[in-house]
Design an enzyme around this catalytic site. Structure first.
Site, PDB file in Angstrom:
ATOM      1  N   ASP A  90      66.388  40.917  -5.406  1.00 32.49           N
ATOM      2  CA  ASP A  90      65.692  39.676  -4.830  1.00 32.49           C
ATOM      3  C   ASP A  90      64.900  40.113  -3.379  1.00 32.49           C
ATOM      4  O   ASP A  90      65.452  41.128  -2.822  1.00 32.49           O
ATOM      5  CB  ASP A  90      66.676  38.649  -4.430  1.00 32.49           C
ATOM      6  CG  ASP A  90      65.760  37.176  -4.161  1.00 32.49           C
ATOM      7  OD1 ASP A  90      64.605  37.152  -4.731  1.00 32.49           O
ATOM      8  OD2 ASP A  90      66.455  36.286  -4.102  1.00 32.49           O
ATOM      9  N   GLU A  91      63.977  39.527  -3.032  1.00 35.63           N
ATOM     10  CA  GLU A  91      63.185  39.716  -1.669  1.00 35.63           C
ATOM     11  C   GLU A  91      62.674  41.082  -1.795  1.00 35.63           C
ATOM     12  O   GLU A  91      63.084  41.658  -0.781  1.00 35.63           O
ATOM     13  CB  GLU A  91      64.088  39.404  -0.465  1.00 35.63           C
ATOM     14  CG  GLU A  91      64.414  37.842  -0.553  1.00 35.63           C
ATOM     15  CD  GLU A  91      63.525  36.977  -0.090  1.00 35.63           C
ATOM     16  OE1 GLU A  91      62.542  37.401   0.057  1.00 35.63           O
ATOM     17  OE2 GLU A  91      63.834  35.940   0.076  1.00 35.63           O
ATOM     18  N   GLN A  93      59.922  42.755  -1.285  1.00 38.43           N
ATOM     19  CA  GLN A  93      59.311  42.945  -0.249  1.00 38.43           C
ATOM     20  C   GLN A  93      59.779  43.726   0.990  1.00 38.43           C
ATOM     21  O   GLN A  93      59.214  44.024   1.818  1.00 38.43           O
ATOM     22  CB  GLN A  93      58.021  41.866   0.205  1.00 38.43           C
ATOM     23  CG  GLN A  93      58.894  40.683   0.918  1.00 38.43           C
ATOM     24  CD  GLN A  93      59.553  39.631   0.349  1.00 38.43           C
ATOM     25  OE1 GLN A  93      59.751  39.786  -0.908  1.00 38.43           O
ATOM     26  NE2 GLN A  93      60.369  38.892   0.934  1.00 38.43           N
ATOM     27  N   CYS A 182      42.965  25.635   0.747  1.00 43.20           N
ATOM     28  CA  CYS A 182      43.705  24.882   2.139  1.00 43.20           C
ATOM     29  C   CYS A 182      44.142  25.949   2.758  1.00 43.20           C
ATOM     30  O   CYS A 182      44.504  25.650   3.939  1.00 43.20           O
ATOM     31  CB  CYS A 182      44.519  24.043   1.687  1.00 43.20           C
ATOM     32  SG  CYS A 182      44.078  22.503   0.768  1.00 43.20           S
TER      33      CYS A 182
HETATM   34 ZN    ZN Z   1      45.182  22.752  -1.212  1.00 39.24          ZN
END
Ligand code: ZN
Length: 204
Positions: A90-91, A93, A182
């Site tokens: 896991d993780e 990175q 966004c």
């Molecule tokens: Zn968005």
């Protein structure tokens, strides 16, 4: 996708990737548990820098313990992996470029290796060693989260505190999942503040 036709007598690599809040760890644990139900020997590794997890925290409801190690470096994995048939990491990175060779070696030994990790940092840059792992893996799952601003599928980790470190370990409060539209690596304003400023986020 995991295969319908299960390989026999060979190892392989599965990568589960995506942004924060996309359920990578849950998917990793689901696959490891399913292997455990089949009485396969399972072991899971996590970088020790991730303080969200206590040691040996991955246990199943059936009472079986999943052997779990916190490691500092990828090269520790071969010395700890023992006779495990299925290896979860896991993780990824946080484990650096050495992880690629380690994972390949495990798969070459005939093991099923399942790696979960972030594919991009908060600036949208590919987060090593995930690009390399994606290249050498047999099966890839890219999870999407839900954009906290507009509700669309989200593939980006938006930082909402103005700090430079590439990753703020264990500080999930410092991020929101955002879609391409966004997401803005230079605007740290969280969703709630944008709403308070009167922005109509659903139309922005
Ligand atoms: Zn968005």
């Amino acid at each position: 996708m995991t295969p319908n036709l299960q390989p026999v007598g060979v190892g392989w690599i599965e990568v589960i990737t995506g942004c924060m809040f996309s359920g990578k760890t849950e998917e990793l644990i689901r696959r490891l548990r399913r292997a455990q139900y089949a009485r396969q020997r399972v072991v899971v590794f996590k970088p020790g820098i991730d303080a969200r997890y206590a040691e040996d925290s991955v246990g199943s409801h059936s009472g079986q313990r999943m052997r779990s190690f916190q490691i500092e470096r990828a090269v520790e994995i071969p010395t700890l992996v023992g006779e495990a048939q299925v290896v979860g990491i896991d993780e990824a990175q946080f484990l650096g470029p050495d992880l690629v060779g380690v994972v390949e070696e495990l798969a070459n030994q005939g093991r099923r290796v399942i790696v979960a990790g972030l594919d991009m940092d908060y600036q949208g840059r590919p987060f090593e060693p995930l690009p390399q792992l994606l290249a050498v893996s047999e099966y890839i799952t890219k999870n999407l989260a839900i954009c906290m601003v507009c509700g669309n599928p989200a593939d980006r980790s938006q930082r909402i505190v103005d700090r430079d470190a590439r990753f703020l370990v264990g500080e999930t409060d410092a991020y929101e999942a955002r879609c391409r539209r966004c997401w803005d690596p230079n605007n740290f304003t969280p969703r709630q503040e944008r709403l308070a400023l009167g922005e109509n986020l659903s139309e922005s």
